[in-house]
Design a protein around this motif. Sequence first.
Motif, PDB file in Angstrom:
ATOM      1  N   SER A 124      50.988 -61.094  18.106  1.00 57.88           N
ATOM      2  CA  SER A 124      52.141 -61.986  17.958  1.00 57.88           C
ATOM      3  C   SER A 124      51.738 -63.449  18.064  1.00 57.88           C
ATOM      4  O   SER A 124      51.257 -63.892  19.109  1.00 57.88           O
ATOM      5  CB  SER A 124      53.191 -61.666  19.034  1.00 57.88           C
ATOM      6  OG  SER A 124      53.730 -60.388  18.838  1.00 57.88           O
ATOM      7  N   LYS A 132      59.323 -59.294  20.094  1.00 54.18           N
ATOM      8  CA  LYS A 132      59.881 -58.972  21.405  1.00 54.18           C
ATOM      9  C   LYS A 132      61.355 -58.562  21.324  1.00 54.18           C
ATOM     10  O   LYS A 132      61.817 -57.717  22.092  1.00 54.18           O
ATOM     11  CB  LYS A 132      59.717 -60.169  22.346  1.00 54.18           C
ATOM     12  CG  LYS A 132      58.256 -60.435  22.710  1.00 54.18           C
ATOM     13  CD  LYS A 132      58.103 -61.682  23.555  1.00 54.18           C
ATOM     14  CE  LYS A 132      56.633 -61.944  23.859  1.00 54.18           C
ATOM     15  NZ  LYS A 132      56.427 -63.207  24.610  1.00 54.18           N
ATOM     16  N   THR A 133      62.083 -59.152  20.397  1.00 58.15           N
ATOM     17  CA  THR A 133      63.518 -58.884  20.312  1.00 58.15           C
ATOM     18  C   THR A 133      63.836 -57.679  19.438  1.00 58.15           C
ATOM     19  O   THR A 133      64.798 -56.964  19.688  1.00 58.15           O
ATOM     20  CB  THR A 133      64.258 -60.121  19.759  1.00 58.15           C
ATOM     21  OG1 THR A 133      63.889 -61.259  20.536  1.00 58.15           O
ATOM     22  CG2 THR A 133      65.761 -59.942  19.806  1.00 58.15           C
ATOM     23  N   VAL A 136      59.985 -54.449  19.984  1.00 58.94           N
ATOM     24  CA  VAL A 136      59.836 -53.822  21.308  1.00 58.94           C
ATOM     25  C   VAL A 136      60.897 -52.735  21.509  1.00 58.94           C
ATOM     26  O   VAL A 136      60.556 -51.597  21.858  1.00 58.94           O
ATOM     27  CB  VAL A 136      59.855 -54.877  22.432  1.00 58.94           C
ATOM     28  CG1 VAL A 136      60.045 -54.218  23.798  1.00 58.94           C
ATOM     29  CG2 VAL A 136      58.566 -55.695  22.416  1.00 58.94           C
ATOM     30  N   ILE A 149      51.735 -55.913  23.064  1.00 55.39           N
ATOM     31  CA  ILE A 149      51.989 -57.166  22.369  1.00 55.39           C
ATOM     32  C   ILE A 149      50.864 -58.110  22.755  1.00 55.39           C
ATOM     33  O   ILE A 149      50.748 -58.510  23.914  1.00 55.39           O
ATOM     34  CB  ILE A 149      53.357 -57.777  22.737  1.00 55.39           C
ATOM     35  CG1 ILE A 149      54.500 -56.820  22.370  1.00 55.39           C
ATOM     36  CG2 ILE A 149      53.532 -59.141  22.045  1.00 55.39           C
ATOM     37  CD1 ILE A 149      54.708 -56.617  20.883  1.00 55.39           C
ATOM     38  N   THR A 158      50.562 -57.801  26.759  1.00 54.90           N
ATOM     39  CA  THR A 158      51.657 -57.186  27.502  1.00 54.90           C
ATOM     40  C   THR A 158      51.728 -55.717  27.108  1.00 54.90           C
ATOM     41  O   THR A 158      51.837 -55.390  25.917  1.00 54.90           O
ATOM     42  CB  THR A 158      52.995 -57.883  27.227  1.00 54.90           C
ATOM     43  OG1 THR A 158      52.884 -59.266  27.597  1.00 54.90           O
ATOM     44  CG2 THR A 158      54.115 -57.246  28.039  1.00 54.90           C
ATOM     45  N   TYR A 160      53.618 -52.137  27.303  1.00 59.73           N
ATOM     46  CA  TYR A 160      54.913 -51.486  27.494  1.00 59.73           C
ATOM     47  C   TYR A 160      54.662 -49.986  27.542  1.00 59.73           C
ATOM     48  O   TYR A 160      54.061 -49.414  26.620  1.00 59.73           O
ATOM     49  CB  TYR A 160      55.851 -51.809  26.332  1.00 59.73           C
ATOM     50  CG  TYR A 160      56.218 -53.266  26.201  1.00 59.73           C
ATOM     51  CD1 TYR A 160      57.437 -53.742  26.685  1.00 59.73           C
ATOM     52  CD2 TYR A 160      55.355 -54.166  25.588  1.00 59.73           C
ATOM     53  CE1 TYR A 160      57.784 -55.076  26.553  1.00 59.73           C
ATOM     54  CE2 TYR A 160      55.691 -55.510  25.450  1.00 59.73           C
ATOM     55  CZ  TYR A 160      56.915 -55.958  25.935  1.00 59.73           C
ATOM     56  OH  TYR A 160      57.247 -57.285  25.804  1.00 59.73           O
ATOM     57  N   THR A 174      52.031 -57.667  32.041  1.00 56.78           N
ATOM     58  CA  THR A 174      51.291 -58.650  31.257  1.00 56.78           C
ATOM     59  C   THR A 174      49.944 -58.905  31.927  1.00 56.78           C
ATOM     60  O   THR A 174      49.883 -59.231  33.116  1.00 56.78           O
ATOM     61  CB  THR A 174      52.070 -59.961  31.126  1.00 56.78           C
ATOM     62  OG1 THR A 174      53.303 -59.702  30.424  1.00 56.78           O
ATOM     63  CG2 THR A 174      51.268 -61.003  30.337  1.00 56.78           C
TER      64      THR A 174
END
Length: 199
Positions: A124, A132-133, A136, A149, A158, A160, A174
């Motif tokens: 990214s 992210k919006t 994710v 990410i 980061t 997840y 992160t």
Amino acid sequence: MADRHNILGVAEGVRPFLFDFDDYERMDHAGVFADQHGRVELIEGVIVHMAPQGFDHTTVTSDVLGQFYVALKATPGEQFRVLTQGTLKIGNHSAPEPDVFVVRRTERKKYYEAADAVLVVEVSISTADADKTVKVPLYARAGIPELWIVEPEQASVTQYRGPRPDGTWDDVITVIEGAVSPLFAPEIAIVLADLFHAA
């Protein structure tokens, strides 16, 4: 849904026409996207034009791909395959092309699907907000076990883990130094100092 469409570039108050995967595939085969500079993805029924990749994005993506390729080649049995920018079919309305993704080796098929993936990596830079919006929660709802990410400008990864059907994740960490390892093969270590040395 409105907020997600705004991130995808749809004006406030406008209902987009939603395409399914078959529509998207037919358009691609007809050459509708042939003159587009950069990638095109189908995200929750919306066809999204992705910006061309710059130096940092291309370099870090190549480094992630290369490190996983070498590590997986050394794994007994070679149960997994690492890919870049291929179609990952998610349901009937999404077909992102992750920067890097790792799948279980499976029988030959036209497209890899969400159930095949054990890790998705998105690099990214200009796409950080949309990743992210939009992506994710998209990958969480698809049940992808793990998402990274990678942000070269912050020299961070980061992670997840633990996807939930509502688009959230159980664990979000992160990492800004040391190394990161994937759940599917914790013996693999991607050293951040190596990853971001040229970014």
